[in-house]
Design a protein around this motif. Structure first.
Motif, short mmCIF file in Angstrom:
data_model
loop_
_atom_site.label_atom_id
_atom_site.label_comp_id
_atom_site.label_asym_id
_atom_site.label_seq_id
_atom_site.Cartn_x
_atom_site.Cartn_y
_atom_site.Cartn_z
N TRP A 39 19.39 -44.99 -20.41
CA TRP A 39 19.24 -45.40 -21.79
C TRP A 39 17.77 -45.31 -22.14
O TRP A 39 16.91 -45.78 -21.37
N GLN A 58 23.39 -43.60 -24.47
CA GLN A 58 23.12 -43.35 -23.05
C GLN A 58 23.41 -41.90 -22.76
O GLN A 58 24.44 -41.37 -23.17
N TYR A 82 27.89 -41.82 -25.92
CA TYR A 82 27.79 -42.18 -24.51
C TYR A 82 28.31 -41.03 -23.66
O TYR A 82 29.42 -40.53 -23.89
#
Length: 131
Positions: A39, A58, A82
């Motif tokens: 992250w 992320q 993500y």
């Protein structure tokens, strides 16, 4: 008692709060390949990556290490949302395969994929030239 040789690979970051995680590893000949996610930003030796400016997402990565534990290559898998590499494996030809999941988009090099649901799975064939 046998003495074990050890080395540690530590990620670095310029950010005040980051998250770095390893999820999988595979060994082939004299190299180790480690998959994880981060992250904000991450750095291993000369290899560095960051999520898109202002992004609160992320990104996934694969790190290649030599027998001494030094970073040899770094593959950054980005996107909006993500991205996670869950596992790594080598095929009979010696090429690396990744599998994982993502939401929103998955970007690697010049290729962008858009999820059709909340999380989509992917398998990626990774060679020295890229995916």
């Amino acid at each position: 008692i046998a003495q074990l040789e050890t080395s540690i690979q530590r990620s670095e970051s310029e950010g005040t709060f980051t998250s770095h995680q390893f999820h999988s590893a595979v060994f082939e000949e004299e190299h180790a390949y480690l998959a994880g996610e981060f992250w904000r930003d991450i750095q291993f030796g000369e290899f560095a990556a960051a999520v898109p400016q202002g992004g609160e997402t992320q990104d996934a990565f694969v790190l290649k290490l030599d027998p001494e534990g030094d970073a040899q290559d770094f593959y950054h898998i980005s996107g909006a949302g993500y991205e996670r590499v869950s596992d790594l494996a080598f095929d009979d030809e010696g090429d690396l395969w990744l599998c994982g999941f993502f939401n929103q988009t998955l970007i690697y090099g010049d290729s962008t994929y858009t999820s059709t649901g909340f999380y989509d799975a992917f398998a990626m064939h990774l060679t020295e030239a890229g995916p």
